[in-house]
Design an enzyme around this catalytic site. Structure first.
Site, PDB file in Angstrom:
ATOM      1  N   ALA A   7      37.320 -62.317  28.975  1.00 17.30           N
ATOM      2  CA  ALA A   7      37.655 -60.908  28.753  1.00 17.30           C
ATOM      3  C   ALA A   7      38.686 -60.817  27.642  1.00 17.30           C
ATOM      4  O   ALA A   7      39.301 -61.820  27.264  1.00 17.30           O
ATOM      5  CB  ALA A   7      38.220 -60.290  30.026  1.00 17.30           C
ATOM      6  N   LYS A   8      38.861 -59.666  27.098  1.00 17.49           N
ATOM      7  CA  LYS A   8      39.950 -59.409  26.152  1.00 17.49           C
ATOM      8  C   LYS A   8      40.226 -57.917  26.187  1.00 17.49           C
ATOM      9  O   LYS A   8      39.325 -57.107  26.410  1.00 17.49           O
ATOM     10  CB  LYS A   8      39.530 -59.813  24.738  1.00 17.49           C
ATOM     11  CG  LYS A   8      40.694 -60.043  23.798  1.00 17.49           C
ATOM     12  CD  LYS A   8      41.410 -61.333  24.129  1.00 17.49           C
ATOM     13  CE  LYS A   8      42.134 -61.938  22.983  1.00 17.49           C
ATOM     14  NZ  LYS A   8      42.514 -63.324  23.231  1.00 17.49           N
ATOM     15  N   GLY A   9      41.480 -57.564  25.959  1.00 17.67           N
ATOM     16  CA  GLY A   9      41.796 -56.143  25.958  1.00 17.67           C
ATOM     17  C   GLY A   9      42.909 -55.868  24.993  1.00 17.67           C
ATOM     18  O   GLY A   9      43.448 -56.785  24.361  1.00 17.67           O
ATOM     19  N   ASP A  46      49.105 -61.897  24.350  1.00 13.85           N
ATOM     20  CA  ASP A  46      48.360 -62.152  23.113  1.00 13.85           C
ATOM     21  C   ASP A  46      49.205 -61.536  21.995  1.00 13.85           C
ATOM     22  O   ASP A  46      50.396 -61.275  22.181  1.00 13.85           O
ATOM     23  CB  ASP A  46      46.980 -61.483  23.228  1.00 13.85           C
ATOM     24  CG  ASP A  46      45.945 -62.060  22.289  1.00 13.85           C
ATOM     25  OD1 ASP A  46      45.162 -62.914  22.713  1.00 13.85           O
ATOM     26  OD2 ASP A  46      45.911 -61.663  21.103  1.00 13.85           O
TER      27      ASP A  46
END
Ligand code: NAD
Length: 430
Positions: free
Chosen positions: A119-121, A160
Site C-alpha cells: 500500500a502507499k498513501g 515516508d
C-alpha cells in the site's frame, strides 16, 4: 477460472526516461510474468489496486483560514497479509503515484517473504508550509478519514517523504483514541517510547550493507580490497557506509546534495556527519579531493551505491559508469533505459526491492513486537534482520543462477511467484 474484467492496460510499449512509478511497477510485473507460468488473470489483477481511498482533509490554519487538502491510501494487494506501506506528505502526491508505489511495496514484502501486502498513501501538501501544530491537526484528521480502512490486521502505514516518527505517533494516538484502546500495531516507524522498534532507523542502510557484502563475496572479491562509492549520506547512505567501513571495505567517496569527498585510501566514515547529525556537512570533511554527484557515480570503483534519490542512473550516464557492481540503496535510482544498458554491459544491478528492504523488514518486527506487547533488544533485531536478508538473498541468487536473467528480474520472479501462488491457492471469490 472465470474472466476478470479489467481496465485497459496503460503500460506503454517502450520505456521512457519519465516513466511513472505505476508504469515501472506494471512493466516489471509483466516482465517477471514472462518468465513464469502464471495464470494471466492473476497478472491482470495485479496491474490494478484492490482499492484506492481518496479523502478531503480540512484543517484550520493558524491565521484562521480553512485549507482543504486531498489525501489518498492506495491498497494494492493483500493476498499474503495486511497492506503495508508509507505515508508521504508532498505537494506532488497523486492517486497514480500512490498506486504505483503501493505495487512496489507488494513486490518488496513478497521478495522478503514478509506476510504483508502493498500500500502507499499520502497527502498533497508541502509539509514545510505547515507549523508543527498544523501538521498534527492534518495527521489526526486524515487518520480519522481513513480509520475504517487501516488497522493492525488491515493496513499499517509507516513514515515516508515528509513524515517522521512523530507523525506516526500522532496517527497511532488518533486511531487509538477513536478505538478506545492503545493500538500501537496500527503504524510502524513510531518512536520507541510508544512501541517503535530499536534498530528501525538504521535498518535500510544495514540491509544495503549486508547485501553489498554478500554480492562482493558472490563475485569472488575480497571486501578488504573493495572500493565503494556512496551517493547520499542520510539514513540509508551513512548507515551502509559505517557498516561496510567497519567490515573492512574501502569507502572512498560519499556525498550529500552539495557534492562529495573522495580519498583513494578510504575515508573515515564515522568522522563524517550524517544528514541527521548535521545536514549537508559532507563537503566540510577534509579529504584530498572533492567530486560532484555526477562524477561520484562514474568513479572507477568496485561498487557504487546510489542511496539518495531516484532516477540518477539514466541513459545519459549509464555508459560512463565504471563500477563493477551497482547496489540500489535509494528507491528507483536506475531508469529502465539505464537498466537495459547495464544488462548489455554485464554490470550487475542489485535491485532496491531487495537491497533496502531492511526498512520494511524491521517494520514487520515492530508490528510483531506491538501485537505481542514484547519489545526486542537491538541485538535481536539486528540478528533477525541478518537472517531475513540472507534468506531473501539466497532465494534471489537461486533464481539468478538457474535462469538467464538480471538480478532485478530474479528478485521480481521470487516476489511474483509467491504472490501468484498465494492467489492460486486462495482462489477467486465468485
Ligand atoms: P535522507 O533524507 O535521510 O538522506 C538523503 C541524503 O541524500 C542526504 O545526504 C541528502 O543531502 C542527499 N541528497 C538529497 N538530494 C540529493 C541529490 N539530488 N543528489 C545527491 N544527494 C542528494 O534519506 P534516506 O532515508 O537515506 O533515503 C534515501 C533513499 O532511500 C530514498 O530514495 C528513500 O526512498 C530510500 N529508502 C529509505 C528508507 C528509509 O526508511 N529511510 C527505506 C527504503 C528506501
Amino acid at each position: 477460472m472465470a474472466s476478470i474484467s479489467t481496465t485497459p492496460d496503460e503500460t506503454p510499449e517502450e520505456p521512457t526516461e519519465e516513466e511513472s512509478a505505476l508504469e515501472t511497477a506494471r512493466r516489471q510485473l509483466q516482465h517477471a510474468a514472462g518468465h513464469l507460468d502464471i495464470d494471466q488473470h492473476i497478472v491482470e489483477r495485479l496491474k490494478h489496486p484492490k482499492k484506492v481511498h481518496e479523502v478531503t482533509v480540512p484543517i484550520e490554519r493558524e491565521n484562521g483560514d480553512v485549507e482543504v487538502y486531498t489525501g489518498y491510501r492506495a491498497q494494492h494487494d493483500s493476498v499474503r497479509g495486511p497492506f503495508k506501506g508509507g505515508l508521504r506528505y508532498h505537494p506532488e502526491v497523486t492517486r497514480e503515484e500512490c498506486v504505483g508505489l503501493g505495487m512496489w511495496m507488494t513486490w518488496k514484502c513478497a521478495v522478503m517473504d514478509i506476510p504483508f501486502g502493498g500500500a502507499k498513501g499520502g497527502i498533497a501538501v508541502n509539509p514545510k508550509d505547515l507549523t508543527a501544530d498544523e501538521k498534527e491537526q492534518l495527521t489526526r484528521r486524515f487518520t480519522d478519514e481513513i480509520r475504517s480502512v487501516i488497522g493492525p490486521t488491515k493496513d499499517i502505514p509507516a513514515p515516508d517523504m515528509g513524515t517522521d516518527p512523530q507523525t506516526m505517533a500522532w496517527l497511532m494516538d488518533a486511531y487509538s483514541m477513536q478505538e478506545g484502546e492503545t493500538i500501537p500495531g496500527v503504524v510502524t516507524g513510531k518512536p520507541p517510547i510508544v512501541g517503535g522498534s530499536k534498530g528501525r532507523d538504521g535498518a535500510p542502510g544495514r540491509s544495503v550493507a549486508i547485501i553489498t557484502r554478500e554480492v562482493i563475496d558472490y563475485y569472488d572479491k575480497d571486501i578488504k580490497e573493495t572500493d565503494v562509492a556512496i551517493q547520499g549520506y542520510g539514513s540509508v547512505g551513512s548507515n551502509a557506509a559505517h557498516l561496510l567501513d567497519d567490515w573492512g571495505a574501502n569507502v572512498v567517496a560519499v556525498s550529500d546534495v552539495n557534492g562529495g569527498v573522495y580519498d583513494t585510501n578510504g575515508l573515515d566514515t564515522h568522522a563524517i556527519p550524517s544528514h541527521h547529525e548535521e545536514p549537508e556537512a559532507v563537503m566540510g570533511h577534509e579529504a584530498p579531493e572533492t567530486v560532484s554527484n555526477e562524477e561520484l557515480l562514474e568513479l572507477d570503483v568496485d561498487v557504487v551505491i546510489p542511496a539518495a534519490i531516484g532516477n540518477v542512473l539514466t541513459a545519459d550516464n549509464a555508459n560512463d559508469v565504471a563500477a563493477d557492481i551497482i547496489i540500489e540503496g535509494a528507491n528507483g535510482p536506475t531508469t529502465t533505459a539505464a537498466s537495459e544498458i547495464f544488462a548489455e554491459l554485464d554490470i550487475p544491478v542489485i535491485p532496491d526491492i531487495l537491497a533496502n528492504a531492511g526498512g520494511v523488514t524491521v517494520s514487520y518486527f515492530e508490528w510483531l513486537q506491538d501485537i505481542n506487547r514484547r519489545s526486542w533488544s537491538l541485538e535481536r533485531v539486528n540478528d533477525e534482520l541478518e537472517t531475513e536478508m540472507l534468506a531473501a538473498w539466497s532465494d534471489v541468487r537461486e533464481e539468478f543462477d538457474t535462469r538467464d536473467v538480471t538480478w532485478r528480474d530474479a528478485a521480481y520472479i521470487v516476489a511474483l511467484s509467491r504472490i501468484a501462488e498465494a492467489h492460486e491457492t486462495r482462489g477467486l471469490w465468485p
